[in-house]
Design a protein around this motif. Structure first.
Motif, PDB file in Angstrom:
ATOM      1  N   LEU A 151       0.831  -1.208   0.000  1.00  0.00           N
ATOM      2  CA  LEU A 151       0.000   0.000   0.000  1.00  0.00           C
ATOM      3  C   LEU A 151       0.865   1.257   0.000  1.00  0.00           C
ATOM      4  N   VAL A 152       1.960   1.216   0.775  1.00  0.00           N
ATOM      5  CA  VAL A 152       2.851   2.381   0.842  1.00  0.00           C
ATOM      6  C   VAL A 152       3.523   2.614  -0.512  1.00  0.00           C
ATOM      7  N   THR A 153       3.998   1.535  -1.152  1.00  0.00           N
ATOM      8  CA  THR A 153       4.675   1.713  -2.438  1.00  0.00           C
ATOM      9  C   THR A 153       3.707   2.215  -3.515  1.00  0.00           C
ATOM     10  N   ALA A 154       2.465   1.722  -3.508  1.00  0.00           N
ATOM     11  CA  ALA A 154       1.484   2.227  -4.478  1.00  0.00           C
ATOM     12  C   ALA A 154       1.184   3.692  -4.221  1.00  0.00           C
ATOM     13  N   THR A 155       1.110   4.075  -2.954  1.00  0.00           N
ATOM     14  CA  THR A 155       0.884   5.483  -2.620  1.00  0.00           C
ATOM     15  C   THR A 155       2.048   6.341  -3.091  1.00  0.00           C
ATOM     16  N   LEU A 156       3.277   5.842  -2.901  1.00  0.00           N
ATOM     17  CA  LEU A 156       4.451   6.614  -3.334  1.00  0.00           C
ATOM     18  C   LEU A 156       4.512   6.718  -4.856  1.00  0.00           C
ATOM     19  N   ILE A 157       4.106   5.648  -5.570  1.00  0.00           N
ATOM     20  CA  ILE A 157       4.080   5.718  -7.038  1.00  0.00           C
ATOM     21  C   ILE A 157       3.136   6.822  -7.491  1.00  0.00           C
ATOM     22  N   VAL A 158       1.943   6.845  -6.924  1.00  0.00           N
ATOM     23  CA  VAL A 158       0.972   7.881  -7.293  1.00  0.00           C
ATOM     24  C   VAL A 158       1.520   9.274  -6.962  1.00  0.00           C
ATOM     25  N   THR A 159       2.178   9.387  -5.810  1.00  0.00           N
ATOM     26  CA  THR A 159       2.701  10.689  -5.390  1.00  0.00           C
ATOM     27  C   THR A 159       3.807  11.170  -6.327  1.00  0.00           C
ATOM     28  N   VAL A 160       4.722  10.277  -6.676  1.00  0.00           N
ATOM     29  CA  VAL A 160       5.853  10.671  -7.529  1.00  0.00           C
ATOM     30  C   VAL A 160       5.369  11.065  -8.927  1.00  0.00           C
ATOM     31  N   ILE A 161       4.517  10.249  -9.526  1.00  0.00           N
ATOM     32  CA  ILE A 161       4.041  10.562 -10.882  1.00  0.00           C
ATOM     33  C   ILE A 161       3.202  11.840 -10.875  1.00  0.00           C
ATOM     34  N   SER A 162       2.372  12.014  -9.866  1.00  0.00           N
ATOM     35  CA  SER A 162       1.575  13.247  -9.808  1.00  0.00           C
ATOM     36  C   SER A 162       2.474  14.464  -9.618  1.00  0.00           C
ATOM     37  N   ALA A 163       3.578  14.299  -8.875  1.00  0.00           N
ATOM     38  CA  ALA A 163       4.525  15.407  -8.715  1.00  0.00           C
ATOM     39  C   ALA A 163       5.182  15.760 -10.044  1.00  0.00           C
ATOM     40  N   LEU A 164       5.514  14.730 -10.841  1.00  0.00           N
ATOM     41  CA  LEU A 164       6.120  14.989 -12.149  1.00  0.00           C
ATOM     42  C   LEU A 164       5.159  15.741 -13.073  1.00  0.00           C
ATOM     43  N   VAL A 165       3.864  15.553 -12.857  1.00  0.00           N
ATOM     44  CA  VAL A 165       2.867  16.274 -13.660  1.00  0.00           C
ATOM     45  C   VAL A 165       2.644  17.683 -13.109  1.00  0.00           C
ATOM     46  N   ALA A 166       2.469  17.791 -11.804  1.00  0.00           N
ATOM     47  CA  ALA A 166       1.989  19.047 -11.220  1.00  0.00           C
ATOM     48  C   ALA A 166       3.094  20.087 -11.030  1.00  0.00           C
ATOM     49  N   ILE A 167       4.277  19.660 -10.627  1.00  0.00           N
ATOM     50  CA  ILE A 167       5.312  20.644 -10.273  1.00  0.00           C
ATOM     51  C   ILE A 167       5.782  21.460 -11.480  1.00  0.00           C
ATOM     52  N   PRO A 168       6.151  20.839 -12.608  1.00  0.00           N
ATOM     53  CA  PRO A 168       6.577  21.682 -13.743  1.00  0.00           C
ATOM     54  C   PRO A 168       5.452  22.575 -14.269  1.00  0.00           C
ATOM     55  N   ILE A 169       4.258  21.999 -14.435  1.00  0.00           N
ATOM     56  CA  ILE A 169       3.147  22.790 -14.992  1.00  0.00           C
ATOM     57  C   ILE A 169       2.721  23.874 -14.006  1.00  0.00           C
ATOM     58  N   GLY A 170       2.607  23.515 -12.732  1.00  0.00           N
ATOM     59  CA  GLY A 170       2.183  24.496 -11.740  1.00  0.00           C
ATOM     60  C   GLY A 170       3.180  25.622 -11.562  1.00  0.00           C
ATOM     61  N   THR A 171       4.467  25.288 -11.570  1.00  0.00           N
ATOM     62  CA  THR A 171       5.494  26.321 -11.424  1.00  0.00           C
ATOM     63  C   THR A 171       5.525  27.237 -12.638  1.00  0.00           C
ATOM     64  N   ALA A 172       5.428  26.653 -13.825  1.00  0.00           N
ATOM     65  CA  ALA A 172       5.419  27.476 -15.043  1.00  0.00           C
ATOM     66  C   ALA A 172       4.199  28.400 -15.053  1.00  0.00           C
ATOM     67  N   ALA A 173       3.050  27.875 -14.639  1.00  0.00           N
ATOM     68  CA  ALA A 173       1.848  28.720 -14.583  1.00  0.00           C
ATOM     69  C   ALA A 173       2.024  29.852 -13.582  1.00  0.00           C
ATOM     70  N   ALA A 174       2.678  29.539 -12.449  1.00  0.00           N
ATOM     71  CA  ALA A 174       2.905  30.583 -11.438  1.00  0.00           C
ATOM     72  C   ALA A 174       3.837  31.665 -11.960  1.00  0.00           C
ATOM     73  N   VAL A 175       4.889  31.263 -12.682  1.00  0.00           N
ATOM     74  CA  VAL A 175       5.819  32.258 -13.254  1.00  0.00           C
ATOM     75  C   VAL A 175       5.098  33.142 -14.263  1.00  0.00           C
ATOM     76  N   TYR A 176       4.255  32.509 -15.082  1.00  0.00           N
ATOM     77  CA  TYR A 176       3.523  33.313 -16.072  1.00  0.00           C
ATOM     78  C   TYR A 176       2.587  34.309 -15.392  1.00  0.00           C
ATOM     79  N   LEU A 177       1.837  33.824 -14.407  1.00  0.00           N
ATOM     80  CA  LEU A 177       0.884  34.709 -13.735  1.00  0.00           C
ATOM     81  C   LEU A 177       1.589  35.835 -12.990  1.00  0.00           C
ATOM     82  N   SER A 178       2.748  35.527 -12.402  1.00  0.00           N
ATOM     83  CA  SER A 178       3.438  36.527 -11.592  1.00  0.00           C
ATOM     84  C   SER A 178       4.248  37.506 -12.424  1.00  0.00           C
ATOM     85  N   GLU A 179       4.900  37.022 -13.495  1.00  0.00           N
ATOM     86  CA  GLU A 179       5.879  37.849 -14.196  1.00  0.00           C
ATOM     87  C   GLU A 179       5.471  38.269 -15.604  1.00  0.00           C
TER      88      GLU A 179
END
Length: 311
Positions: free
Chosen positions: A80-108
């Motif tokens: 259960l822990v490894t499946a949770t970590l898989i979901v967390t890692v893949i979701s981070a790979l999706v959310a962090i680049p897109i979310g950060t880029a969106a934040a830079v665009y909105l801010s700057e």
């Protein structure tokens, strides 16, 4: 009006203000105390029922076991822990680049008009019920990924992870944008004065200056991803599988069971009160609580370590 009556009115007004301030003080204290009491009650409830579980199941076997079949009283939490970590890692790979880029665009980069449209749109994305995300993952995302050539089972962790990543994008972008907007304009003007471009100022000045808030947004978003339930139940399936380190894609492309999904299964199964299967959801919940608590502590330490104060 006599002098005595004026003095009486002023005295009464002061007493009234003091009484109101005391009332506000105790109302606000009551709200703060209520949050502490609710949090403490949740933790105590989890701990008491988890202790009941660990009286029936060895705690070492629970924490180190590689097989989870609650119907057969096999309770190893690592799948259960490894499946949770898989979901967390893949979701981070999706959310962090897109979310950060969106934040830079909105801010700057975004104009006031564009920001007034895009930021509420992101907040609407955050308000979509998670059951809708789960439905979209199951009905549209998985068939689309299959069409793209991936050999996915109907329920798979990849679709669930991608959809969880999309769900937490607004959290990353919104908090990061707030942190970037708090950077003083004098730092930007200093960068432009040295001949830097807007992109160079964004990546070399603004992001480093706001790094504590940005990192906090990442960890808070990942804590949200770890605790997500509905998407992983609908799209990820309910089959607990231990991570195969020699072929991690086998776990990613097939059904898996996260910690929250296992808790849902314990609630919706035929398990009756007093059985280890019933109490297992409290043991999982306590484990999940410690994981997210550790991440929040880490977030606070990072924010304190890299916090910049400007005048």
């Amino acid at each position: 009006m006599s002098t005595d009556s004026i003095a009486a009115d002023l005295t009464g007004s002061v007493d009234g203000r003091i009484a109101k301030e005391r009332l506000y003080h105790w109302l606000l204290f009551g709200c703060a105390a209520l949050t502490v009491i609710v949090t403490g009650s949740i933790v105590v409830t989890l701990a008491v029922d988890a202790i009941t579980f660990f009286r029936q199941v060895n705690v070492v076997a629970f924490l180190t076991g590689t097989e989870w079949e609650s119907s057969r009283d096999t309770f190893g939490v690592l799948p259960l822990v490894t499946a949770t970590l898989i979901v967390t890692v893949i979701s981070a790979l999706v959310a962090i680049p897109i979310g950060t880029a969106a934040a830079v665009y909105l801010s700057e980069y975004a104009s006031d008009r564009a920001r007034s449209v895009l930021k509420p749109a992101l907040e609407i994305l955050a308000g979509i019920p998670t059951v809708v995300y789960g439905y979209l993952a199951l009905v549209y995302l998985t068939p689309w990924l299959r069409t793209a050539g991936l050999e996915l089972s109907l329920f798979n962790l990849l679709s669930a992870s991608i959809m969880v990543g999309i769900m937490i994008i607004p959290m990353v972008s919104s908090i990061s944008e707030d942190a970037m907007s708090a950077v003083p304009d004098s730092l930007r003007e200093a960068g432009y004065g040295l001949g830097a471009t807007k992109f160079e100022v964004s990546t070399g000045v603004v992001i480093p200056a706001a790094v504590s808030g940005i990192l906090s947004s990442y960890i808070l978003a990942l804590s949200r991803a770890i605790g997500e339930t509905m998407i992983v139940v609908m799209a990820g399936g309910m089959q607990a599988r231990m991570l195969d380190v020699t072929n991690p894609f086998a776990n990613l492309f097939s059904s898996g069971q996260t910690m929250t999904a296992a808790m849902v299964h314990a609630v919706t199964s035929d398990a009756t009160g007093g059985t280890p299967e019933f109490y297992s959801m409290f043991a999982i919940g306590l484990t999940l609580f410690f994981i997210t608590f550790a991440m929040n502590l880490l977030s606070n330490r990072i924010a304190a370590r890299y916090r910049e104060e400007y005048q």
